[in-house]
Design a protein around this motif. Structure first.
Motif, PDB file in Angstrom:
ATOM      1  N   ALA A 157      31.414  33.084  47.986  1.00 36.89           N
ATOM      2  CA  ALA A 157      30.502  33.325  46.867  1.00 36.89           C
ATOM      3  C   ALA A 157      30.230  34.720  46.479  1.00 36.89           C
ATOM      4  O   ALA A 157      29.259  34.923  45.424  1.00 36.89           O
ATOM      5  CB  ALA A 157      29.081  32.443  47.190  1.00 36.89           C
ATOM      6  N   SER A 158      30.722  35.557  47.189  1.00 37.25           N
ATOM      7  CA  SER A 158      30.395  37.031  46.976  1.00 37.25           C
ATOM      8  C   SER A 158      31.095  37.848  45.685  1.00 37.25           C
ATOM      9  O   SER A 158      30.540  38.677  45.435  1.00 37.25           O
ATOM     10  CB  SER A 158      30.954  37.764  48.114  1.00 37.25           C
ATOM     11  OG  SER A 158      32.409  37.749  48.117  1.00 37.25           O
ATOM     12  N   GLY A 159      31.925  36.806  45.049  1.00 37.25           N
ATOM     13  CA  GLY A 159      32.624  37.303  44.031  1.00 37.25           C
ATOM     14  C   GLY A 159      33.878  38.083  44.121  1.00 37.25           C
ATOM     15  O   GLY A 159      34.562  38.571  43.197  1.00 37.25           O
ATOM     16  N   ILE A 160      34.325  37.968  45.352  1.00 33.09           N
ATOM     17  CA  ILE A 160      35.733  38.503  45.738  1.00 33.09           C
ATOM     18  C   ILE A 160      36.867  37.870  44.864  1.00 33.09           C
ATOM     19  O   ILE A 160      36.754  36.678  44.624  1.00 33.09           O
ATOM     20  CB  ILE A 160      35.999  38.624  47.150  1.00 33.09           C
ATOM     21  CG1 ILE A 160      36.843  39.254  47.423  1.00 33.09           C
ATOM     22  CG2 ILE A 160      36.159  37.064  47.842  1.00 33.09           C
ATOM     23  CD1 ILE A 160      37.036  39.716  49.017  1.00 33.09           C
ATOM     24  N   GLN A 161      37.868  38.503  44.773  1.00 32.18           N
ATOM     25  CA  GLN A 161      38.980  38.038  44.088  1.00 32.18           C
ATOM     26  C   GLN A 161      39.790  36.896  45.044  1.00 32.18           C
ATOM     27  O   GLN A 161      39.614  37.225  46.154  1.00 32.18           O
ATOM     28  CB  GLN A 161      40.072  39.126  43.610  1.00 32.18           C
ATOM     29  CG  GLN A 161      39.762  39.960  42.419  1.00 32.18           C
ATOM     30  CD  GLN A 161      40.826  40.997  42.419  1.00 32.18           C
ATOM     31  OE1 GLN A 161      41.728  40.928  42.991  1.00 32.18           O
ATOM     32  NE2 GLN A 161      40.484  41.973  41.451  1.00 32.18           N
ATOM     33  N   PHE A 162      40.186  35.963  44.268  1.00 29.68           N
ATOM     34  CA  PHE A 162      40.970  34.873  45.165  1.00 29.68           C
ATOM     35  C   PHE A 162      41.983  35.169  46.236  1.00 29.68           C
ATOM     36  O   PHE A 162      41.689  34.742  47.275  1.00 29.68           O
ATOM     37  CB  PHE A 162      41.365  33.585  44.130  1.00 29.68           C
ATOM     38  CG  PHE A 162      41.826  32.430  45.133  1.00 29.68           C
ATOM     39  CD1 PHE A 162      41.218  31.438  45.472  1.00 29.68           C
ATOM     40  CD2 PHE A 162      43.357  32.229  45.076  1.00 29.68           C
ATOM     41  CE1 PHE A 162      41.781  30.613  46.152  1.00 29.68           C
ATOM     42  CE2 PHE A 162      44.114  31.363  45.834  1.00 29.68           C
ATOM     43  CZ  PHE A 162      43.069  30.320  46.290  1.00 29.68           C
ATOM     44  N   LYS A 163      42.633  36.002  45.698  1.00 31.37           N
ATOM     45  CA  LYS A 163      43.696  36.485  46.854  1.00 31.37           C
ATOM     46  C   LYS A 163      43.215  37.345  47.814  1.00 31.37           C
ATOM     47  O   LYS A 163      43.614  37.399  48.844  1.00 31.37           O
ATOM     48  CB  LYS A 163      44.864  37.349  45.819  1.00 31.37           C
ATOM     49  CG  LYS A 163      45.817  36.657  44.924  1.00 31.37           C
ATOM     50  CD  LYS A 163      46.637  37.737  44.070  1.00 31.37           C
ATOM     51  CE  LYS A 163      47.743  36.990  43.255  1.00 31.37           C
ATOM     52  NZ  LYS A 163      48.409  37.968  42.582  1.00 31.37           N
ATOM     53  N   LYS A 164      42.271  37.995  47.434  1.00 32.94           N
ATOM     54  CA  LYS A 164      41.572  38.899  48.583  1.00 32.94           C
ATOM     55  C   LYS A 164      40.753  37.961  49.441  1.00 32.94           C
ATOM     56  O   LYS A 164      40.630  38.241  50.598  1.00 32.94           O
ATOM     57  CB  LYS A 164      40.816  40.021  48.253  1.00 32.94           C
ATOM     58  CG  LYS A 164      41.605  41.232  47.203  1.00 32.94           C
ATOM     59  CD  LYS A 164      40.674  42.298  46.750  1.00 32.94           C
ATOM     60  CE  LYS A 164      41.643  43.240  46.101  1.00 32.94           C
ATOM     61  NZ  LYS A 164      40.626  44.333  45.670  1.00 32.94           N
TER      62      LYS A 164
END
Length: 390
Positions: A189-196
């Protein structure tokens, strides 16, 4: 103060609040119904022993709820408070290692100065939500979350691993799964990119597996007890061990099967009369199913489902990443814990001794879940105000 109270009443999330209150009161009624025989035989001889204790727990939990709801949620993830809570959490677990009490095959309780029994792993669930959300939010102020790499948030991951290690040494595997699920949900939920995010997940899974392997190596004999091995065997073939390790599961099945659509009637359970051990705890849904039938089960699942759905909706609506992570963390806590409880009861997964949120008997659980619900309602009020301004 008057202005804030007016804002508080005007933007209060009443559907979420009344669902929470209903589940707590419904659980209180079912605790009384399911525990009457246990209270008479094993406690002080009165049928309302667990009912009275849970009623007191709910009174204390109501104050925790009000604190969580009244104070702005951002205060609960402040850097100073998180440092204090981190040291407090570690202190609790060290206390547990030195002078903990065992129940249900796990050394997971401490005696708080003779006042009450407290479960540090329950506190750790809420702490991980607030700590992860606050740490990632502060990181995002200087560097957007989508640009963060795993090495940018090493410290929160280390904190999580330390908590997991402490909980694993209790041999409370259900709590390990719940805390791990919470950590993954907050990161997602933090908004991080999916790959990361997948990199984070791989790191968490790798280190978590290594820790579990280390704990098994050091405390394998204590963890892989005959009781736990019996639970695995019972999961694979429950009816082969119905007189031993599958005793509780089989009687839970009988309770569920006896209820039918409408149930045998409130207070009329047969399985609670000494056949189903500790029916007021993790097997309370079996008694609900027996006495109130499928309709009773639907009521509980509907209430829990509504809270999880509402929390996820709040997370999706808000533009504040801190509010989003806190809401997602609370939703995952309730959802994962409910799944583990009901999965063990129904035979989908091995039994772990996890309670059903808001319904099962337990002081630490209802206290911290109530505080979390207060925070969630405070976040909901912020989202409403955010929507009005936008």
């Amino acid at each position: 103060m008057r202005k804030y109270l007016a804002y508080f009443v005007r933007n209060f999330d009443y559907p979420l609040f009344f669902t929470y209150v209903f589940l707590c009161l419904f659980g209180l009624v079912m605790i009384y119904s399911s525990s009457m025989m246990v209270s008479i035989v094993y406690e002080d001889g009165t049928p309302d022993y667990f009912y009275r204790k849970q009623l007191l727990n709910l009174v204390v939990a109501a104050f925790a709820f009000l604190i969580g709801a009244f104070f702005p949620y951002k205060h609960f993830s402040s850097k100073k408070l998180m440092k204090v809570l981190l040291f407090f959490t570690i202190f609790l677990f060290i206390w547990l290692l030195i002078d903990g009490y065992e129940a249900g095959g796990a050394k997971s309780w401490i005696n708080l100065f003779g006042l009450t029994m407290f479960q540090p792993s329950e506190f750790a669930k809420l702490f991980i939500i607030l700590y992860f959300a606050g740490a990632f939010y502060r990181k995002s102020l200087n560097n957007p979350m989508e640009n963060l790499e795993p090495n940018n948030i090493v410290y929160p991951i280390i904190v999580w691993l330390v908590i997991i290690l402490f909980v694993a040494t209790e041999t409370d595997l259900g709590a390990v799964m719940i805390i791990s699920g919470i950590a993954v949900a907050v990161i997602a939920a933090s908004g991080i990119q999916f790959k990361k995010f997948m990199k984070f997940f791989a790191v968490l899974a790798g280190f978590g597996s290594a820790l579990i392997g280390l704990v098994l190596l050091v405390k394998g004999d204590e963890i892989l007890t005959q009781n736990r091995l019996g639970r695995i065997k019972s999961f694979l073939n429950p009816f082969e061990y119905e007189g031993g390790s599958s005793y509780q599961i089989i009687n839970g099945y009988i309770a569920i099967g006896s209820g039918g659509l409408e149930g045998v009637g409130l207070g009329q359970s047969i399985q609670k009369l000494g056949y189903l051990p500790e029916p007021q705890n993790d097997f309370i849904m079996a008694i609900i199913s027996e006495e109130l039938g499928i309709l009773g089960v639907i009521i509980v699942l509907g209430g829990l489902g509504f809270i999880v759905f509402r929390a996820l909706t709040i997370a999706l609506k808000t533009k504040d990443p801190l509010a989003r992570m806190i809401s997602a963390g609370i939703a995952s806590w309730i959802a994962v814990q409910s799944f583990i409880n009901l999965g063990g009861l129904s035979g989908l997964i091995p039994l772990t001794g996890v309670t059903l949120p808001f319904i099962s008997y337990g002081g630490t659980s209802i206290l911290l879940l109530s505080f979390a619900m207060g925070i969630l309602i405070n976040v909901s009020m912020y989202v409403k105000l955010e929507k009005k301004k936008g």
